[in-house]
Design a protein around this motif. Structure first.
Motif, short mmCIF file in Angstrom:
data_model
loop_
_atom_site.label_atom_id
_atom_site.label_comp_id
_atom_site.label_asym_id
_atom_site.label_seq_id
_atom_site.Cartn_x
_atom_site.Cartn_y
_atom_site.Cartn_z
N GLY A 559 0.79 -1.22 0.00
CA GLY A 559 0.00 0.00 0.00
C GLY A 559 0.82 1.27 0.00
O GLY A 559 0.29 2.35 0.26
N ALA A 560 2.14 1.16 -0.29
CA ALA A 560 3.02 2.33 -0.26
C ALA A 560 3.71 2.51 -1.61
O ALA A 560 4.19 1.54 -2.21
N GLU A 561 3.71 3.74 -2.11
CA GLU A 561 4.49 4.12 -3.29
C GLU A 561 5.78 4.74 -2.77
O GLU A 561 5.77 5.82 -2.17
N VAL A 562 6.90 4.07 -2.98
CA VAL A 562 8.17 4.47 -2.37
C VAL A 562 9.08 5.14 -3.39
O VAL A 562 9.30 4.61 -4.49
N SER A 563 9.59 6.32 -3.03
CA SER A 563 10.55 7.04 -3.87
C SER A 563 11.83 7.24 -3.07
O SER A 563 11.88 8.07 -2.16
N ALA A 564 12.86 6.47 -3.40
CA ALA A 564 14.15 6.57 -2.72
C ALA A 564 15.03 7.56 -3.48
O ALA A 564 15.24 7.41 -4.69
N THR A 565 15.54 8.55 -2.78
CA THR A 565 16.36 9.58 -3.44
C THR A 565 17.70 9.70 -2.72
O THR A 565 17.83 9.42 -1.53
N ALA A 566 18.71 10.13 -3.47
CA ALA A 566 20.07 10.25 -2.94
C ALA A 566 20.62 11.64 -3.26
O ALA A 566 20.28 12.23 -4.29
N SER A 567 21.46 12.13 -2.38
CA SER A 567 22.11 13.43 -2.59
C SER A 567 23.32 13.26 -3.48
O SER A 567 24.12 12.33 -3.30
N SER A 568 23.46 14.17 -4.44
CA SER A 568 24.61 14.15 -5.33
C SER A 568 24.88 15.58 -5.79
O SER A 568 24.47 16.54 -5.13
N ALA A 569 25.56 15.72 -6.91
CA ALA A 569 25.85 17.04 -7.46
C ALA A 569 26.06 16.93 -8.95
O ALA A 569 26.37 15.85 -9.48
N VAL A 570 25.86 18.04 -9.64
CA VAL A 570 26.12 18.14 -11.08
C VAL A 570 26.92 19.42 -11.29
O VAL A 570 26.61 20.47 -10.71
N ALA A 584 22.19 18.15 -6.37
CA ALA A 584 21.29 17.30 -7.16
C ALA A 584 20.71 16.20 -6.29
O ALA A 584 21.30 15.81 -5.27
N ARG A 585 19.54 15.73 -6.70
CA ARG A 585 18.94 14.55 -6.07
C ARG A 585 18.69 13.52 -7.17
O ARG A 585 18.20 13.85 -8.25
N ALA A 586 19.07 12.29 -6.85
CA ALA A 586 18.89 11.19 -7.79
C ALA A 586 17.63 10.43 -7.42
O ALA A 586 17.46 10.02 -6.27
N ALA A 587 16.74 10.25 -8.40
CA ALA A 587 15.46 9.59 -8.12
C ALA A 587 14.92 8.95 -9.39
O ALA A 587 15.20 9.40 -10.50
#
Length: 848
Positions: A559-570, A584-587
């Motif tokens: 019952g969960a829509e999961v969005s895992a994001t990571a910190s980065s840079a461009v 930047a965030r990676a998703a």
């Protein structure tokens, strides 16, 4: 004229003491800030800490170097690279190679900044066994500090471990104490705490067995090689960005090698801001004090003109007086600055604003700057008034001495209007060209100074009507007290404007600076609230990110829509010469669109893929479909298509890429949206169960918004308080000083009131009420300046699609006004009470 000037100094000592105090303190402030700024320009050479006994350290590429027509541009990489496998193979042929790993550890009852390492690296500090033994099993650890003892079991986010020993760094870095057992190499698996490490000061360490550390942190970006440095350099030749560190250069392998230079950069910015604000306040107060001191002597100048003095003689006399006072006060201020600067530095070190080694140096230029600035301002403060006094005819001068008939001169009108127009034009140009510029600290700190000066110059225009408005109700009350307060304050325009000036500066600075940070923080909080569509946000406990097992557990929650994001840079090269870094965030685009409402103004979030990125309008190229050449967080060069463009907002919108374009980035945030029909309580319970072992935290949307509500960071907050505290203390002293000068000049007026039948207490109440009225005038003008400044920031936020409300720090402004009111009343009533101890007839006959 010099002899006349010296006699005048002796006769009007109260006025000149007031000018002396204002100038001496102003010069002292400039000297203190100058000395502090000069001492924050260079950091001492750092020494290696964790690798002080390591023979050679090889570090993977951690900087991006891009050649341009103006030289090589360098930026720190968000994800440093590991040493290439081929180079590692060559190094192993030269000698023993030990891989270093560092990862955050969260332990119940332990320090909040625990960091894990493999046991084999303990030899390079070097550490020595203080109690217990080295770790051998996967559940054994050795710790530094005294927070855990051998034999204790400790629950951590990496599992429950047993402490089997403690260690400490050997006395002198790189030297072993005689008779001590020093860690000399790898000793087997770690998991049970077999020894404790005495706190070194640069870290709180937890040492695991090498195999366990490798499992917890598979990626290693640096290693120690026991071989000849020249041979090591030859082995890594051709490996782009790989560094070979020996000697003091080994400090670059420590966790935060640039902390001293970064601390100095922050201090330099803080002292620059503080110096600018305090310098402005000093110049403003000194100039107004000296001008007021000259304006008090209009009758004296009229008598001198009647006695035959030429305009040039009067000007030379006034300038001679200012020169004598200026030289003495500036020299005294430099001495006070030399006394105060080391004490300020010590307080900053104690408060954590400066590193422990920070001290005041032996620079001399701040003394020259403070002395000559003080003398120059003192002379400039009397030039205009003395010029006008010299040009005024004798009879006219005597007439103006009795009433302020022409408080506004052509020069004052021109200067005030020009400054006001400059403030308005620069604001409009910024709003039309680059609204984001108004959100920068340098801008919202400096802009109030322009408006403060303009309003202070034009204050005599509004003093009379504003005074009558403020005193309208008291004047309607029974008795003549309210009417006298209104008429006295309105008639003495110059006196009222001079006394209101310190209050104006105080309120305007407090309202503008604190209001700007509060408004900007509220705008960022509103932005976060609008962009968060998730029902829950999951954050890691250690700040190091989620491991793969925890992420699998979160994605399996029903019952969960999961969005895992990571910190980065461009990184992107603008105009061919400027290398700009964007957070930047990676998703993954699908879950991202379900859990986040990005402020997209062109394109679509769902169009994001491995060949594209989402940028904001701050980018030089921000047209959907365009391709831009960028460098990813690990320095990989790539050409990506712009899939969507976001509004600028408060400047935190950043860039979005897919996980494939953020190599090495660790997931540090998981947004969760409820599927249709899902039970929120059940999903929350399942999420908490999934992160239980890792110590993660599950927050609702409202909790997340509150937790992420931006607050001014500690250094900036304390820096602002330092700036405001020093400036407000100085303006408070100047206010008291001006009140004493103004009250001592009205002794005959007070005597006339006594002769007219007023009692001593009635006169003192009248003096106190007038002081409160003048403070109210200065407070209203200060609020006007603060309001105009905050209105400009509010307009800029609206243009940047980050609308918010104006936050006025009423508590701080009220406290400042209250302090000014108390100061003004006390330092007007005290000299009046002392003067009224003499008989009214004697006071009425005192000479001016």
């Amino acid at each position: 004229m010099l002899s006349v000037a010296l006699r005048t100094l002796r006769a009007r000592w109260v006025t000149f003491v007031g000018s002396f105090v204002a100038l001496a303190l102003g010069v002292a402030l400039i000297a203190v800030m100058g000395l502090s700024l000069a001492s924050s320009l260079n950091a001492p050479d750092g020494k290696p800490e964790r690798f002080a006994a390591a023979p050679v350290v090889v570090k993977g590429a951690d900087t991006l170097r891009v050649p341009t027509s103006n030289g090589i541009r360098v930026h720190k990489l968000a994800q440093p690279r590991a040493v290439p496998a081929g180079a590692v193979a060559k190094l192993k042929k030269l000698g023993t190679v030990v891989e270093d790993r560092s990862f955050a550890v969260r332990a119940r009852g332990g320090p909040g900044d625990l960091v894990g390492h493999p046991w084999s690296t303990a030899a390079f500090a070097p550490y020595e066994i203080d109690a217990g033994r080295a770790p051998r099993a996967a559940d054994e650890v050795v710790v530094s500090g005294d927070w855990a003892k051998p034999g204790e079991r400790v629950r951590t986010d990496r599992g429950t471990v047993r402490v089997v020993g403690t260690v400490r760094v050997v006395g002198t870095v790189g030297m072993a104490d005689t008779g001590r057992v020093v860690v000399t190499g790898r000793t087997g698996a770690t998991g049970q705490v077999s020894g404790a490490v005495a706190r070194r000061g640069f870290e709180n360490a937890v040492f695991y067995a090498d195999e366990r550390a490798a499992a917890l942190s598979p990626r290693s970006v640096q290693l120690v090689v026991d071989a000849d440095a020249a041979a090591v350099r030859e082995a890594v030749r051709g490996s782009t960005g790989v560094q070979v560190l020996t000697g003091d250069a080994r400090r670059h392998a420590d966790a935060d090698p640039d902390r001293d230079s970064e601390a100095l950069t922050a201090m330099n910015a803080m002292f620059g801001t503080a110096g600018g604000v305090t310098g402005f306040v000093s110049v403003f107060v000194v100039a107004s004090t000296f001008a007021f001191a000259v304006a008090q002597r209009r009758r004296e100048f009229g008598l001198l003109r009647t006695a035959g003095a030429t305009p040039g003689q009067i000007r030379r006399m006034v300038l001679a007086e200012a020169l004598v006072v200026g030289v003495l006060a500036s020299a005294t201020g430099c001495a006070l600055g030399a006394y105060g600067a080391p004490r300020l530095a010590a307080r900053m070190v104690d408060g954590g604003l400066a590193p422990g080694w920070f001290t005041i140096g032996d620079a001399t230029w701040p003394y020259h700057l403070a002395f000559w600035t003080g003398l120059f301002v003192a002379l400039c403060g009397v030039v205009a008034a003395s010029w006008r006094a010299g040009r005024t005819a004798p009879v006219q001068a005597l007439g103006e001495a009795s009433a302020d008939t022409r408080a506004m001169t052509r020069g004052r009108w021109l200067s005030g209007l020009v400054l006001l127009a400059t403030a308005a034009v620069t604001l409009v140009l910024a709003l039309l060209g680059d609204p984001g510029e108004l959100l920068h600290r340098k801008t919202y700190v400096s802009r109030p100074m322009l408006l403060i000066t303009a309003v202070a110059l034009l204050a005599p225009v509004v003093v009379r009507p504003l005074t009558r408005l403020i005193a309208w109700l008291p004047a309607r009350l029974p008795g003549a007290g309210g009417m006298l307060v209104r008429e006295n304050a309105a008639a003495g325009v110059r006196r009222t404007a001079a006394i209101a000036a310190p209050v104006l500066v105080t309120v305007a600075l407090a309202g503008s600076l604190l209001g700007a940070t509060a408004t900007l923080n509220e705008a960022k909080a509103d932005e976060t609230r609008r962009q968060t569509a998730a029902d829950f946000v999951v954050t890691p406990a250690s700040g190091a990110g989620f491991d793969a097992a925890t992420l699998r557990g979160l994605r399996e929650v029903s019952g969960a829509e999961v969005s895992a994001t990571a910190s980065s840079a461009v990184y992107v090269l603008e105009d061919g010469v400027s290398l700009a870094k964007s957070e930047a965030r990676a998703a993954d685009p699908g879950p991202l669109a379900a859990t986040t409402r990005l402020p997209v103004e062109a394109g679509r979030t769902s169009d994001l893929d491995d060949d594209s990125l989402i940028v904001n309008r701050e980018w030089q190229r921000h047209t959907v479909g365009q391709r831009v050449r960028v460098w990813l967080g690990d320095g990989t060069r790539k050409s990506l298509r712009i899939a969507a463009v976001m509004t600028t907002g408060t400047g935190d919108n950043g860039v979005y890429v897919t996980p494939r374009n953020a190599p090495g980035a660790t997931v540090d945030r998981v947004d969760v949206a409820l599927a249709a029909g899902a039970d929120a309580h059940a999903v929350a319970a399942a999420l908490r169960a999934a992160v239980h072992n890792s110590g993660g935290q599950v927050l609702t949307k409202d909790q997340w918004v509150r937790a992420s509500h931006p607050e001014t960071n500690r250094t900036t907050r304390l820096g602002l308080l330092l700036v405001l505290g020093i400036a407000l203390l100085y303006t408070g002293i100047s206010l008291a000083n001006t009140m004493v000068m103004a009250t001592s000049d009205r002794v005959r007026d007070l005597a006339v009131l006594r002769l007219a039948g007023a009692t001593r207490w009635q006169v003192l109440r009248l003096v106190g009420a007038e002081a409160l009225t003048v403070v109210a005038v200065g407070g209203v003008l200060g609020l006007l300046v603060a309001g105009l400044n905050l209105l400009g920031m509010w307009s800029a936020l609206g243009l940047l699609s980050a609308p918010t409300t104006i936050e006025i720090p009423w508590t701080a402004v009220g406290a400042v006004l209250g302090a000014c009111a108390v100061t003004a009343v006390v330092w007007s009533v005290i000299p009046a009470a002392l003067a009224l101890r003499r008989r009214a007839v004697e006071l009425a006959g005192v000479r001016e």
